[in-house]
Design an enzyme around this catalytic site. Structure first.
Site, PDB file in Angstrom:
ATOM      1  CG  ASN A  71       6.312  76.850 106.031  1.00  0.00           C
ATOM      2  OD1 ASN A  71       5.681  76.562 107.535  1.00  0.00           O
ATOM      3  ND2 ASN A  71       6.305  78.341 106.755  1.00  0.00           N
ATOM      4  CB  CYS A  89       3.875  76.377 100.140  1.00  0.00           C
ATOM      5  SG  CYS A  89       4.263  78.433 100.076  1.00  0.00           S
ATOM      6  CD  GLU A 105      -0.154  75.120 100.614  1.00  0.00           C
ATOM      7  OE1 GLU A 105       1.016  75.633 101.413  1.00  0.00           O
ATOM      8  OE2 GLU A 105      -1.246  76.034 101.422  1.00  0.00           O
ATOM      9  CB  CYS A 130       1.176  81.924  97.792  1.00  0.00           C
ATOM     10  SG  CYS A 130       1.888  79.629  97.327  1.00  0.00           S
ATOM     11  CG  ASN A 185      17.462  78.034 101.611  1.00  0.00           C
ATOM     12  OD1 ASN A 185      18.080  78.726 102.010  1.00  0.00           O
ATOM     13  ND2 ASN A 185      18.158  76.599 101.666  1.00  0.00           N
ATOM     14  CB  VAL A 186      20.047  81.513 104.816  1.00  0.00           C
ATOM     15  CG1 VAL A 186      20.641  80.895 104.141  1.00  0.00           C
ATOM     16  CG2 VAL A 186      20.208  82.701 105.396  1.00  0.00           C
ATOM     17  CB  ALA A 187      19.073  81.104  99.456  1.00  0.00           C
ATOM     18  CE1 TYR A 188      15.247  85.341 104.639  1.00  0.00           C
ATOM     19  CE2 TYR A 188      14.511  87.352 103.614  1.00  0.00           C
ATOM     20  CZ  TYR A 188      15.024  86.297 104.827  1.00  0.00           C
ATOM     21  OH  TYR A 188      15.471  86.768 105.559  1.00  0.00           O
TER      22      TYR A 188
END
Ligand code: THU
Length: 132
Positions: free
Chosen positions: A43, A54, A56, A87, A46-49
Site C-alpha cells: 500500500n 492498496c 493488491e 477491500c 498519500n497525505v491526500a488520503y
C-alpha cells in the site's frame, strides 16, 4: 521452496516497503501470473488520503506493467489479529484479471491464514459479459 512459501515470502518482503504513515497499517500482496512469475505490491498512502492505493492494486500494476494480464493465485498479508479481507475496490480489480476460482490467501504476519477465492469475495461480480 514451495509455491505457497514463495507467495508468502514475496508478500511479507514487499510489505516492508509499504508507505503507510497515516494508517500505520502496512499491507503486502503477491500475485502469481500465468507465466509463473510472482509480482508484489504494497500500500502507498498519500497525505491526500483518497489518493492512497492498496497493496493488491500495486501488485496488479506490476503484473500488467510486465506484460501479463491473467493471475492464478493471490496472497495478502498484514499485521492484524485476523487475516485482513481485501477491500471492495480490490475485489473488483482482482476479478478483472483472475477467474472466480482463483485461490486467495489472506494472512497475518503472525502466521494465521484464511483461504478464499475471488468469486467468494465478490459474488455476482460485474464483468464484461454484461456489456455484450
Ligand atoms: N489496505 C490494503 O492495502 N489492502 C487491503 O486489503 C486492505 C487495506 C490498505 C489501505 C490503507 O493504506 C491501509 O491498508 C488502511 O486501510
Amino acid at each position: 521452496m514451495s509455491r505457497s512459501t514463495e507467495m508468502r515470502d514475496a508478500a511479507l518482503s514487499v510489505r516492508e516497503n509499504a508507505h503507510a504513515p497515516y494508517s500505520n497499517f502496512k499491507v503486502g500482496a503477491a500475485i502469481r501470473a500465468t507465466s509463473g512469475t510472482v509480482y508484489g505490491g504494497c500500500n502507498v498512502e498519500n497525505v491526500a488520503y483518497p489518493e492512497g492505493t492498496c497493496a493488491e492494486a500495486g501488485a496488479i500494476a506490476a503484473m500488467v506493467a510486465a506484460g501479463e494480464t491473467r493471475l492464478t493465485e493471490v496472497y495478502v498479508v498484514a499485521d492484524s489479529p485476523e487475516p485482513v479481507p481485501c477491500c471492495g475496490g480490490c475485489r473488483q480489480k482482482l476479478a478483472e484479471f483472475g477467474a472466480g476460482d482463483v485461490p486467495v490467501t489472506l494472512a497475518t504476519v503472525g502466521g494465521a491464514e484464511k483461504a478464499t477465492t475471488i468469486a467468494k469475495m465478490l459474488p455476482g461480480a460485474f464483468d464484461a459479459g454484461f456489456m455484450a
